[in-house]
Structure formats: C-alpha cells, structure tokens
Design an enzyme around this catalytic site. Structure first.
Site, PDB file in Angstrom:
ATOM      1  N   GLU A 138       8.482  16.643  15.105  1.00 31.00           N
ATOM      2  CA  GLU A 138       9.056  16.421  13.780  1.00 31.00           C
ATOM      3  C   GLU A 138       8.446  17.427  12.795  1.00 31.00           C
ATOM      4  O   GLU A 138       7.232  17.454  12.607  1.00 31.00           O
ATOM      5  CB  GLU A 138       8.742  14.992  13.334  1.00 31.00           C
ATOM      6  N   LYS A 164       0.867  -1.186   0.000  1.00 29.46           N
ATOM      7  CA  LYS A 164       0.000   0.000   0.000  1.00 29.46           C
ATOM      8  C   LYS A 164       0.906   1.239   0.000  1.00 29.46           C
ATOM      9  O   LYS A 164       1.421   1.652   1.023  1.00 29.46           O
ATOM     10  CB  LYS A 164      -0.897  -0.054   1.241  1.00 29.46           C
ATOM     11  N   CYS A 170      13.097  10.712   7.674  1.00 29.37           N
ATOM     12  CA  CYS A 170      12.847  10.316   9.067  1.00 29.37           C
ATOM     13  C   CYS A 170      14.111  10.514   9.897  1.00 29.37           C
ATOM     14  O   CYS A 170      14.044  10.829  11.074  1.00 29.37           O
ATOM     15  CB  CYS A 170      12.423   8.862   9.098  1.00 29.37           C
ATOM     16  N   GLU A 176       8.479   1.563  11.480  1.00 27.28           N
ATOM     17  CA  GLU A 176       9.582   2.514  11.262  1.00 27.28           C
ATOM     18  C   GLU A 176       8.938   3.886  11.275  1.00 27.28           C
ATOM     19  O   GLU A 176       8.221   4.241  10.334  1.00 27.28           O
ATOM     20  CB  GLU A 176      10.229   2.279   9.888  1.00 27.28           C
TER      21      GLU A 176
HETATM   22  P1  NAD Z   1       1.756   8.666   7.172  1.00 28.42           P
HETATM   23  O1  NAD Z   1       1.774   7.982   8.505  1.00 28.42           O
HETATM   24  O2  NAD Z   1       0.807   9.777   6.989  1.00 28.42           O
HETATM   25  O3  NAD Z   1       1.421   7.626   6.009  1.00 28.42           O
HETATM   26  C1  NAD Z   1       2.231   6.498   5.743  1.00 28.42           C
HETATM   27  C2  NAD Z   1       1.409   5.462   5.016  1.00 28.42           C
HETATM   28  O4  NAD Z   1       0.369   5.007   5.886  1.00 28.42           O
HETATM   29  C3  NAD Z   1       0.711   5.954   3.759  1.00 28.42           C
HETATM   30  O5  NAD Z   1       0.704   4.917   2.798  1.00 28.42           O
HETATM   31  C4  NAD Z   1      -0.695   6.237   4.243  1.00 28.42           C
HETATM   32  O6  NAD Z   1      -1.657   6.170   3.201  1.00 28.42           O
HETATM   33  C5  NAD Z   1      -0.899   5.133   5.250  1.00 28.42           C
HETATM   34  N1  NAD Z   1      -1.864   5.416   6.318  1.00 28.42           N
HETATM   35  C6  NAD Z   1      -2.254   6.618   6.808  1.00 28.42           C
HETATM   36  N2  NAD Z   1      -3.120   6.454   7.803  1.00 28.42           N
HETATM   37  C7  NAD Z   1      -3.293   5.127   7.970  1.00 28.42           C
HETATM   38  C8  NAD Z   1      -4.051   4.335   8.870  1.00 28.42           C
HETATM   39  N3  NAD Z   1      -4.822   4.871   9.801  1.00 28.42           N
HETATM   40  N4  NAD Z   1      -3.975   2.997   8.772  1.00 28.42           N
HETATM   41  C9  NAD Z   1      -3.172   2.423   7.845  1.00 28.42           C
HETATM   42  N5  NAD Z   1      -2.432   3.119   6.963  1.00 28.42           N
HETATM   43  C10 NAD Z   1      -2.489   4.463   7.038  1.00 28.42           C
HETATM   44  O7  NAD Z   1       3.262   9.092   6.910  1.00 28.42           O
HETATM   45  P2  NAD Z   1       3.808   9.981   5.689  1.00 28.42           P
HETATM   46  O8  NAD Z   1       3.379  11.382   5.971  1.00 28.42           O
HETATM   47  O9  NAD Z   1       3.458   9.330   4.405  1.00 28.42           O
HETATM   48  O10 NAD Z   1       5.400   9.834   5.852  1.00 28.42           O
HETATM   49  C11 NAD Z   1       6.161  10.653   6.647  1.00 28.42           C
HETATM   50  C12 NAD Z   1       6.470   9.996   7.973  1.00 28.42           C
HETATM   51  O11 NAD Z   1       7.168   8.766   7.752  1.00 28.42           O
HETATM   52  C13 NAD Z   1       7.399  10.821   8.835  1.00 28.42           C
HETATM   53  O12 NAD Z   1       6.939  10.835  10.166  1.00 28.42           O
HETATM   54  C14 NAD Z   1       8.734  10.081   8.744  1.00 28.42           C
HETATM   55  O13 NAD Z   1       9.586  10.307   9.833  1.00 28.42           O
HETATM   56  C15 NAD Z   1       8.281   8.676   8.635  1.00 28.42           C
HETATM   57  N6  NAD Z   1       9.327   7.823   8.035  1.00 28.42           N
HETATM   58  C16 NAD Z   1      10.018   6.947   8.840  1.00 28.42           C
HETATM   59  C17 NAD Z   1      11.045   6.155   8.314  1.00 28.42           C
HETATM   60  C18 NAD Z   1      11.831   5.205   9.188  1.00 28.42           C
HETATM   61  O14 NAD Z   1      12.516   4.340   8.646  1.00 28.42           O
HETATM   62  N7  NAD Z   1      11.756   5.309  10.505  1.00 28.42           N
HETATM   63  C19 NAD Z   1      11.359   6.250   6.957  1.00 28.42           C
HETATM   64  C20 NAD Z   1      10.638   7.138   6.159  1.00 28.42           C
HETATM   65  C21 NAD Z   1       9.616   7.915   6.722  1.00 28.42           C
END
Ligand code: NAD
Length: 499
Positions: free
Chosen positions: A393, A183, A292, A258
């Site tokens: 963040e 997804k 991240c 993550e």
């Molecule tokens: P997000 O949490 O908004 O979304 C991530 C994914 O989850 C998307 O595919 C989204 O459609 C899906 N999603 C959203 N709500 C959901 C729910 N309730 N249930 C299931 N799936 C859901 O994150 P983002 O804004 O896309 O990405 C940025 C974030 O990702 C930042 O906080 C960043 O630090 C983190 N990140 C972490 C790592 C790591 O390795 N630790 C790497 C990259 C990004």
C-alpha cells in the site's frame, strides 16, 4: 486564505474526560499543522497512561451506572439526531477545520462531513431495531434473548478520514448503549475533538464519550491492553492492526479491524471508455490517494491498453492541485512530510524494479507548492503484479498499471494480494460483471462506478484488510452482546437428577 478565523479552531485543545475539558497529567501539548502550508494550526493535549486510566474509569462508571445504555433506545436515537443536527448547523466550520487539519480538497471534505452526519441519522433510526428474540423450547421452559451493550469501547481512528472514521465508530457504539474512549490520529485530532463536544452538547451524559489524544504507540497501545476496555474498534494500517489484535488477545477483547488495501480496478475492452477513465482517475486520486479503498492497481485489457492509458494521462493532467479550500481543486496535499517521503520512495522503488513513471513522480512546480506536502498525481507503467509497488500500500496519488489478456488471468492477478478491501470492474457485459465480482476476494465491489460507500451499506475487508463491517445497520451487532435466557416455568418443581 481564510477570510476570518474558523469558529471551531482553538489555540489549545485539552482532553475530554468525564464531561470535562482537562489538561493531560503532565500538562504537555503537541503541535498540529496544516499539511497544505506547513503552518502550525493548534496545540493538542499529549495524554499519558494515567490519563487513559482516568478516561477508562470514567467510561466504566458511565457504563455501570446505566446512564446511557439503559435509557430507552428511542431516547438515545433522539440524541443521535440532535448530534447530526448540530453538525449540520456547523457544517461549513467543520468542513473548513477538516481541510485545515488534513489538506484534503473542499469537495472531498464536504462529502465526508456529510457522510458523518448521515451516519448519525442512520443509527438514530436503527437504534429502534435493536431487539432480542425467542426460540421454541421444550414444554415447561421459556427462552428469550436480550441485546446488551458490549461495554467500554476503545475507538482508534486514522488520519485520512479524521471525522468520518470517528463517526463510523462513535454513532453505532452510542446507538448500542456503549461508552467510548475515542483516540484520534495525532496528525488530525481536531474534528474528532469537535465531534465529542457536539455529542455532549446534544445531551450525551458525561463519561459516555471521552477523548484521548497522543501517541498511538504509547497511549493507543495502553488503551488496547487496558483491562477496563471491553472492545477495540480500529481503523488504520494492517501492521498496526496485527499489533492491536495481539495486544487485545490477553484480555480477549472483542476486536474489529478496518485495515489497508491495494484494490484492483479492472477495465475490460468493452467499456464506455470515457466513463471508465473518469471513474478510474477518481478511484485513485480522490483524497490525494490516501484512501484505504483507493483503486491503486489498474488492470487494463491489452486490446484497449494504449487508448485507455492515453486518455487516463490526459485526464490526470487536467486535475487541479492547489489551495484545498477552493471549490475547483481536485487534489489536495499529502498529510505529512513523512508520508511524502514514503510516497516518493515507492516511486523511486518502481524505477529500480524496472517500471516506468509515465506521468508525475515529483513535487509539482510553482510557488504554491513549495510549502506543504504536495505530490503530483502519478502514473506508473510496465508493472508486473509481483513488484513491491503492486503489492504494498503506497497511500498516495500513485497508480500502477498492469496489462492483462483475459478474464481468468485478471481474476487471478486481482486476488494475488494480501489485501481484500475493495475492487472495481468496468465492462458493459452484465453477465461478465457479476461473474467476475463473484470470484473477487474483496469486501466491496464497484461495477461501472467508483463510489465505494454510502451510509447503510456494509464496509470492510477480506483477508488482511481486516474483519467486521462498519457503516451498516448490522454493524450495531458488533457493539452488542447477546444474552440467552432460559427460564423454567413448569408447575412441578424442577428436579433434573430426580433426587
Ligand atoms: P496507523 O495504523 O498508523 O494509525 C491509526 C491509529 O492508530 C492512529 O490513531 C494511531 O495513533 C493509532 N496507533 C498507532 N499505533 C498504535 C498501536 N501500536 N496501538 C494502538 N494504536 C496505535 O494508520 P494511519 O497511518 O493513521 O492511517 C492510514 C491507514 O489506515 C492505511 O493503511 C489505510 O488503508 C487505513 N485505513 C483503512 C480504512 C478501512 O476502512 N479499511 C479506512 C481508512 C484508513
């Protein structure tokens, strides 16, 4: 401007379910855009819960039929290598598609696509290390363990590294013999869809990898709760991670998370100033700060604070913003208007909290930046670690700078965060580097270096940055169950009750 149309760019992208490109049940699509220009790029199928049911059924069927998981490991390895080879052959087109859909710079996209390729190569080799073991047991018994795929995996990825995060999840899951529903994030689904097609082209059987595109809050959440899913591997925001963990608890799914970060970058007075500044600038502004592991809290020792900051701003001014497809561009666009608003609201908040914007803090000037989501690399000073801009963040090109006096104080400040993903330490004192490292609550520590990940090295966080490690050979274990087999092999029939 593109010279010719990208060969992987389509007008419409359907879902991938059971090896077939299909429309969603409602035949609805949503638009995806180029963040650097604001132009519409393509339409992508908007999946429904019924589509998730179909995708889960397809993955379950592929799992139960042993179409993939019961193949010899080396055969799966050959196919993983083939996926990497197909990605290498289409490298330029994949890089360009990633840039068009994410607004990141050419250099960043090239590095990330290359890492995705190397990830498949890593697990192509690692697959043959999957092995059980045997332990000594009393006479008359024989024991061994086997490793089996954990099952149907929901793999949910964010928009900041669209292809790389998909590769970090898909490659080990395929190596372990699992089946997948991928997804991607709604803002950046294109390269993940391409990756799934390449998996099929390389010989991954139908149903082993399925792709669902659409709302995270709707189909993402439904996938997490789905009784047909055995494991959820998620990368994204910490708040979403908490929701996912709660939703997955009802069926006690295996979960790896993550999540976000607010990583400290610690500069001691004995550094090679030029290298420490260059590394610190890269540490925050790489990927337009949408990382991240971005080192977004910059701690500088009071003895070199003024000198360091002067050079830091001088180097920040040298960063070239602009067309992400140009090879000399350092910093691309933010992903969306909503992300632009978030970043800017934090900069305004910093001023309200009593901090000062030393450089940046707005849309860059010039005709090139009127369309798309551009934000200047920004330096905020007079910050204390308890301010919200130092604790939350921001996920944009914004660094907060904090002065410190001594080692003990900076370790306490660095650890004073809900997050624990990464940290960097800059010092010429070898003993101090390792002494400080051992006390930092972070999953990744960089010493005199701003690079946080290489294929094969474990990546993941402490505290609310999540749990589980990706990118390493041991990550394979997160996609497998261990079965312990105890067998009676004695000559006398077994009769433990003596009846
Ligand atoms: P997000 O949490 O908004 O979304 C991530 C994914 O989850 C998307 O595919 C989204 O459609 C899906 N999603 C959203 N709500 C959901 C729910 N309730 N249930 C299931 N799936 C859901 O994150 P983002 O804004 O896309 O990405 C940025 C974030 O990702 C930042 O906080 C960043 O630090 C983190 N990140 C972490 C790592 C790591 O390795 N630790 C790497 C990259 C990004």
């Amino acid at each position: 401007m593109l010279k010719e149309k990208n060969t992987l760019l389509q007008e419409k992208y359907p879902l991938l379910i059971n090896g077939e490109h299909v429309n969603s049940e409602t035949e609805q699509f949503f638009n995806v855009y180029n963040p650097a220009t604001g132009e519409k790029l393509a339409e992508v199928a908007k999946a429904t819960r019924a589509d998730v049911d179909r995708a889960v059924a397809s993955a379950r069927e592929a799992l139960e039929n042993g179409k993939w998981g019961r193949w010899p490991a080396s055969r799966r390895g050959q196919i993983l290598n083939k996926i990497a080879q197909l990605m290498r052959e289409r490298f330029d087109a994949i890089v360009e598609l990633e840039i068009l859909n994410s607004g990141k710079s050419l250099a960043a996209a090239k590095g990330q696509v290359m890492q995705a390729i190397e990830d498949f190569e890593l697990y192509a080799g690692a697959v043959t290390t999957i092995a059980g073991s045997t332990k000594p047991v009393p006479n008359g018994f024989l024991h061994y363990t086997t490793k089996e795929p954990v099952g149907v995996c929901a793999q949910i990825v964010p928009w900041n590294y669209p292809l790389m995060m998909a590769a970090w999840k898909v490659a080990p899951a395929l190596a372990a013999g699992c089946t997948i529903i991928l997804k991607p994030a709604s803002l950046t689904p294109l390269t993940a869809l391409v990756l799934a097609d390449l998996c099929e082209e390389a010989g991954v059987p139908a149903g082993v990898i399925n792709v669902i595109t659409g709302s995270g809050a709707d189909v993402g959440a439904y996938l997490v709760e789905h009784p047909g899913v055995d494991k959820v591997a998620f990368t994204g925001e910490t708040t979403t991670g908490k929701d996912i963990m709660a939703k997955a608890s009802d069926t006690l799914k295996r979960v790896t998370l993550e999540l976000g970060g607010k990583s400290p970058n610690i500069v001691f007075p004995d550094v090679d100033l030029e290298a420490a500044v260059n590394g610190s600038v890269f540490g925050i502004y790489y990927n337009t700060g949408q990382s991240c592991e971005a080192r977004s809290r910059l701690f500088v020792h009071e003895d070199i604070y003024d000198e360091f900051l002067e050079l830091f701003v001088e180097k920040t001014k040298k960063l070239k913003l602009g067309d992400p497809l140009q090879k000399d561009t350092h910093v691309g666009a933010l992903i969306s208007q909503s992300q632009w608003d978030t970043v800017d609201s934090y900069v305004q908040l910093a001023k309200e909290e009593g901090a000062k914007v030393l450089y940046g803090g707005k849309r860059p000037e010039g005709a090139n930046f009127e369309q798309g989501h551009w934000y200047e690399p920004t330096v905020i000073v007079d910050v204390t670690n308890n301010m919200r801009v130092a604790q939350e963040e921001i996920f944009g090109p914004v660094v907060v700078v904090i002065k410190f006096k001594d080692e003990k104080e900076v370790i306490q400040l660095a650890n004073d965060s809900i997050y624990g993903l990464a940290a960097a330490v800059w010092t010429q004192d070898f003993a101090r580097a390792h002494r400080v490292t051992s006390q930092l609550k972070a999953g990744i520590v960089m010493i005199n270096n701003p690079i946080s990940a290489f294929p094969g090295l474990p990546f993941g966080g402490y505290k609310q940055s999540g749990f589980g490690r990706e990118l390493a050979i041991e990550s394979l274990d997160l996609y497998m169950e261990t079965k312990s087999v105890i067998s009676y092999v004695g000559q006398k029939p077994i009769n433990p009750f003596g009846i």
